[in-house]
Write a protein that holds these residues in place. Structure first.
Motif, PDB file in Angstrom:
ATOM      1  N   ILE A   6     -60.652 -26.458  16.589  1.00 46.72           N
ATOM      2  CA  ILE A   6     -61.889 -27.228  16.405  1.00 46.72           C
ATOM      3  C   ILE A   6     -62.412 -26.872  15.028  1.00 46.72           C
ATOM      4  O   ILE A   6     -62.471 -25.694  14.656  1.00 46.72           O
ATOM      5  N   ARG A   7     -62.808 -27.911  14.270  1.00 48.83           N
ATOM      6  CA  ARG A   7     -63.292 -27.672  12.902  1.00 48.83           C
ATOM      7  C   ARG A   7     -64.665 -28.297  12.791  1.00 48.83           C
ATOM      8  O   ARG A   7     -64.837 -29.473  13.120  1.00 48.83           O
ATOM      9  N   ALA A  25     -73.184 -15.674  18.716  1.00 49.61           N
ATOM     10  CA  ALA A  25     -72.869 -16.376  19.961  1.00 49.61           C
ATOM     11  C   ALA A  25     -72.397 -17.805  19.694  1.00 49.61           C
ATOM     12  O   ALA A  25     -71.692 -18.401  20.521  1.00 49.61           O
ATOM     13  N   ARG A  26     -72.754 -18.337  18.522  1.00 45.34           N
ATOM     14  CA  ARG A  26     -72.300 -19.697  18.179  1.00 45.34           C
ATOM     15  C   ARG A  26     -70.770 -19.735  18.104  1.00 45.34           C
ATOM     16  O   ARG A  26     -70.162 -20.746  18.459  1.00 45.34           O
ATOM     17  N   MET A  27     -70.150 -18.647  17.624  1.00 45.42           N
ATOM     18  CA  MET A  27     -68.681 -18.593  17.551  1.00 45.42           C
ATOM     19  C   MET A  27     -68.093 -18.565  18.975  1.00 45.42           C
ATOM     20  O   MET A  27     -67.054 -19.164  19.236  1.00 45.42           O
ATOM     21  N   LEU A  28     -68.792 -17.868  19.877  1.00 47.65           N
ATOM     22  CA  LEU A  28     -68.283 -17.817  21.253  1.00 47.65           C
ATOM     23  C   LEU A  28     -68.393 -19.190  21.915  1.00 47.65           C
ATOM     24  O   LEU A  28     -67.550 -19.558  22.752  1.00 47.65           O
ATOM     25  N   ALA A  29     -69.423 -19.962  21.544  1.00 44.20           N
ATOM     26  CA  ALA A  29     -69.535 -21.330  22.078  1.00 44.20           C
ATOM     27  C   ALA A  29     -68.339 -22.173  21.608  1.00 44.20           C
ATOM     28  O   ALA A  29     -67.772 -22.953  22.380  1.00 44.20           O
ATOM     29  N   LEU A  30     -67.937 -21.962  20.347  1.00 40.82           N
ATOM     30  CA  LEU A  30     -66.756 -22.680  19.848  1.00 40.82           C
ATOM     31  C   LEU A  30     -65.508 -22.249  20.614  1.00 40.82           C
ATOM     32  O   LEU A  30     -64.671 -23.081  20.978  1.00 40.82           O
ATOM     33  N   PHE A  31     -65.375 -20.940  20.843  1.00 40.10           N
ATOM     34  CA  PHE A  31     -64.205 -20.446  21.591  1.00 40.10           C
ATOM     35  C   PHE A  31     -64.202 -21.034  23.018  1.00 40.10           C
ATOM     36  O   PHE A  31     -63.142 -21.340  23.569  1.00 40.10           O
ATOM     37  N   PHE A  49     -64.703 -19.649  32.333  1.00 37.26           N
ATOM     38  CA  PHE A  49     -64.485 -18.407  31.587  1.00 37.26           C
ATOM     39  C   PHE A  49     -64.911 -17.248  32.478  1.00 37.26           C
ATOM     40  O   PHE A  49     -66.042 -17.211  32.944  1.00 37.26           O
ATOM     41  N   VAL A  50     -64.031 -16.295  32.711  1.00 34.69           N
ATOM     42  CA  VAL A  50     -64.412 -15.148  33.560  1.00 34.69           C
ATOM     43  C   VAL A  50     -64.781 -13.926  32.722  1.00 34.69           C
ATOM     44  O   VAL A  50     -65.678 -13.164  33.108  1.00 34.69           O
ATOM     45  N   ALA A  51     -64.115 -13.700  31.582  1.00 36.12           N
ATOM     46  CA  ALA A  51     -64.411 -12.475  30.818  1.00 36.12           C
ATOM     47  C   ALA A  51     -63.895 -12.567  29.387  1.00 36.12           C
ATOM     48  O   ALA A  51     -62.856 -13.181  29.127  1.00 36.12           O
ATOM     49  N   TYR A  52     -64.664 -11.962  28.501  1.00 30.18           N
ATOM     50  CA  TYR A  52     -64.148 -11.641  27.168  1.00 30.18           C
ATOM     51  C   TYR A  52     -63.778 -10.161  27.197  1.00 30.18           C
ATOM     52  O   TYR A  52     -64.567  -9.329  27.644  1.00 30.18           O
TER      53      TYR A  52
END
Ligand SMILES: C[C@H](N)CC(=O)SCCNC(=O)CCNC(=O)[C@H](O)C(C)(C)COP(=O)(O)OP(=O)(O)OC[C@H]1O[C@@H](n2cnc3c(N)ncnc32)[C@H](O)[C@@H]1OP(=O)(O)O
Length: 132
Positions: A6-7, A25-31, A49-52
């Motif tokens: 995603i770009r 957290a914005r990067m985690l939303a992208l992930f 998503f269960v865990a990072y």
């Protein structure tokens, strides 16, 4: 393993801290969105998503930066799908208030965040396992 990317450009609306710094957290939303596409491609379901297991913020991200977020599935369990993710800055927006429209195409993309995580798709929701 298939890779999904995603770009996008982070806008002023993404700036959260002083100096137009973007919340990590914005990067985690992208992930999360990358993970969702990986699961749709593999299982035909958005999954959960269960865990990072590991998240590292390697460089700051600012409003005006362009980010490429990538991910791939590294392990398939019974219902679990383990993934690895990276986010790179490919264009840096201006950090000069006197020249706000200036921007830099980065010769070498800068790693800004990396993570590993696990998602779950219940058996009955995996492609080919639906009864309907
Ligand atoms: C990607 C999405 N489209 C977008 C999101 O981010 S969703 C938003 C955030 N997530 C959620 O809201 C999910 C909330 N959690 C749940 O609803 C449940 O925890 C779950 C449905 C995700 C899992 O519940 P359950 O199926 O009962 O779990 P388990 O039976 O215990 O485990 C299932 C498999 O997951 C593996 N696992 C469990 N915990 C972990 C962990 N902390 N780290 C790594 N792996 C974990 C577990 O080993 C099972 O794997 P296998 O089925 O054996 O492959």
């Amino acid at each position: 393993m298939e890779e999904v990317m995603i770009r996008l450009r982070l806008s002023q609306a993404d700036a959260h801290y002083g100096g137009d710094l973007v919340d990590g957290a914005r990067m985690l939303a992208l992930f999360g969105d990358v993970a969702t596409e990986l699961l749709i491609r593999l299982d035909g379901d958005e999954g959960l998503f269960v865990a990072y297991e590991q998240v590292e913020f390697k460089a700051p991200v600012y409003a005006g930066d362009y980010i490429e977020a990538k991910g791939s599935i590294t392990k398939q369990g019974n219902t679990s799908r383990t993934m690895s993710f990276t986010a790179h800055k490919v264009i840096a927006g201006s950090r000069d208030a006197s020249n706000p429209s200036q921007a830099t195409l980065l010769e070498q993309p800068v790693l800004v965040c990396q993570a590993k995580g696990t998602c779950v798709v219940p058996k009955d929701k995996q492609k080919g396992n639906t009864k309907s």
